[in-house]
Write an enzyme that holds these catalytic residues in place. Structure first.
Site, short mmCIF file in Angstrom:
data_model
loop_
_atom_site.label_atom_id
_atom_site.label_comp_id
_atom_site.label_asym_id
_atom_site.label_seq_id
_atom_site.Cartn_x
_atom_site.Cartn_y
_atom_site.Cartn_z
N ASP A 36 26.26 91.22 -17.33
CA ASP A 36 25.27 92.00 -18.08
C ASP A 36 24.14 91.11 -18.59
OD1 ASP A 36 26.72 94.23 -17.65
OD2 ASP A 36 27.33 94.59 -19.72
N ASP A 274 -19.19 110.41 -2.09
CA ASP A 274 -18.09 109.69 -1.45
C ASP A 274 -16.73 110.24 -1.83
OD1 ASP A 274 -19.81 108.04 -0.14
OD2 ASP A 274 -19.72 106.43 -1.62
N GLY A 409 -5.84 105.14 3.67
CA GLY A 409 -5.18 106.03 4.62
C GLY A 409 -6.17 106.57 5.64
N LEU A 410 -7.37 106.91 5.19
CA LEU A 410 -8.41 107.39 6.10
C LEU A 410 -8.81 106.28 7.06
CD1 LEU A 410 -10.42 109.61 6.92
CD2 LEU A 410 -12.00 108.67 5.22
#
Length: 518
Positions: A36, A274, A409-410
């Site tokens: 622990d 944009d 991603g684009l």
């Protein structure tokens, strides 16, 4: 408590560690077995701290359980006081040590230390880490804070920031500057950066700023009752919430609510050309209640996203999140099981996830962009740069953090679309190493089939075994952006199955698209 590969919250003694690690001059003596004792790993590796956390352990072993373990705890207490000379100590047991019922509080009280000894009763098998933070800070404040005359200038206490908190260090700096612009000084910031002596003078402030309800609401309520200090209810995450917070502070103090917003760029960015292609993106939110609630408002009202699902892992915030979810027309998911979260995301097929480190992993597996908005987080979310979540600069940071995964991603989708191009094919290498690019090999009139990306393998793995995708349909499917490709595949397979089609052609793909677009 249950065992899990991943967990959103540790046991409550980890919450106590977070409070102790955030403070100075305080030491935590933890009755705990070997195994622990992982605070060093948490705070020095994940948070990248430059010194060890102020925690001492008894580290009893299995062979010690056949004898009296109380002396191990007393020895650890005495060693900690002699070695570290703290202003106060907190004492408690880990989840494992709780089972042997040694009563650390009672043992410490009998030792006659000339410093405050603050006992912690943290039910490890009923509550979790955030409760541990909240209860530990409450007990420290209850034992040390006293009524006193107010400061001459209007001051406040910033309460709630701890070790391992999500951007707590930078939120403190941002709020301190924001309040200074209103003519309000910070009396004490606690737990982070405070000593027990600082806690003792918290009563001098005129009011408290509750930064994170998960970690300090119990203390805020106690100080409201016993020190006559009101506390703020609005958490200033996002441009709108920051303006509301300023108005709330002005109402409490009578100070002017006029603040210079010249640093605030997020509203203009979000409304710019944009960003308009991001409008209407479906997002799923999951994390601690405070950050999820704030993120929902930002997503819908400041970014133009559609909230398609939300939830939190800390049950103390369940009622608040259920109420918030109703306002957004969705059902709240209250769970500490990441598999349930993954199942909900797969079902909803959002175009973006706003979550924790766990949701980042889920997003990678499902091919969905993810931005981290809440702890638990990994080392990359403790940046060296200034990166708050609160205040006007926090709004700017949030905009960048959320938009970048969608923009990247684009970009990835565009590179994938043009992968046969002389510049972007698989062997071309990085564009800034253009001189090293290899020409694309063409045999006859046929271009070689590019290697499948991990996302494509994932698509193939998830395909219905009873439906065959023809080559032309498969090629057309790959033109769909990766972050919605999985949904398009599933919809098309469902469309084909309902009509008894064994093969999916390009015509089937477009018929399915038209069907689901109605």
């Amino acid at each position: 408590m249950k065992l899990s590969v991943w967990t959103y919250e540790g046991p409550p003694h980890v919450g106590a560690m977070r409070v102790a690690t955030g403070m100075k001059g305080l030491h935590y003596v933890l009755h705990a077995p070997q195994g622990d004792t992982y605070a060093d790993l948490l705070f020095t590796m994940i948070e990248r701290r430059n010194h060890r956390p102020p925690v001492s352990y008894t580290t009893f072993q299995a062979r010690d359980l056949g004898a009296d373990t109380a002396h191990l705890f007393k020895d650890a207490c005495q060693d900690a006081v002699d070695r570290f000379k703290p202003q106060a100590i907190i004492v408690g047991a880990s989840c494992t040590a709780e089972l042997i019922q040694d009563d650390p509080a009672g043992l410490a009280e009998t030792m006659g230390f000339d410093i405050p000894v603050i006992p912690l009763e943290l039910p490890s098998y009923q509550r979790k880490e955030n409760f541990g933070c909240d209860e530990t800070f409450f007990q420290i404040v209850r034992h040390l804070a006293k009524p006193m005359d107010r400061t001459t200038r209007v001051t406040c206490n910033l309460i709630g920031p701890t070790g391992l908190g999500f951007r707590h260090r930078d939120d403190i700096e941002e709020l301190t500057g924001l309040l200074s612009d209103m003519g309000i000084d910070v009396n004490v910031c606690a737990p982070m950066g405070a000593t027990p002596a600082d806690i003792a003078r918290m009563g001098a402030a005129h009011f408290n700023v509750l930064m994170y309800p998960e970690t300090a609401e119990a203390a805020a309520r106690w100080m409201e009752r016993n020190l006559d200090q009101p506390y703020t209810k609005i958490v200033p995450i996002g441009a709108g919430a920051t303006r509301d917070f300023i108005a709330e502070v002005a109402a409490i103090t009578g100070k002017s609510a006029l603040i210079d917003e010249s640093r605030l760029r997020q509203p203009w960015y979000a409304a710019s050309v944009d960003s308009t292609y991001l409008t209407g993106k479906r997002v799923f939110l999951f994390g601690d209640g405070t950050h999820v609630k704030a993120a929902a408002r930002i997503a819908r009202d400041e970014m133009g996203f559609e909230v398609c699902g939300m939830g939190c892992f800390n049950r103390e915030m369940a009622r608040d999140i259920r109420k918030t979810a109703k306002e957004y027309g969705v059902e709240a998911l209250i769970t500490d099981d990441y598999l349930e979260v993954e199942e909900a995301i797969e079902r909803l097929q959002p175009e973006m996830i706003l979550g924790t480190q766990m949701e980042r992993h889920i997003g990678k597996r499902l091919g969905i962009p993810c931005a981290v908005i809440s702890a638990p987080v990994h080392v990359q979310d403790f940046p060296a740069r200034y990166s708050p979540q609160m205040g006007f600069e926090g709004a700017n940071v949030i905009f960048d953090t959320w938009v970048h995964p969608l923009v990247m991603g684009l970009e990835e989708h565009l590179l994938h679309m043009f992968r046969e191009d002389f510049e972007f094919h698989d062997d071309a290498g990085a564009s800034h190493h253009g001189g090293q690019a290899k020409p694309r090999v063409v045999e006859g009139d046929q271009s070689p089939t590019p290697a499948a990306s991990p996302l494509e393998f994932s698509d193939q793995k998830n395909a219905d075994d009873n439906v065959i995708w023809l080559d032309d349909a498969e090629r057309e499917l790959k033109k769909i952006p990766f972050f919605v490709r999985g949904k398009a595949r599933r919809n098309t397979e469902s469309f084909a199955s309902e009509r008894g089609l064994a093969e999916i052609s390009i015509d089937t793909l477009y018929e399915a698209k038209a069907h689901f677009a109605r």
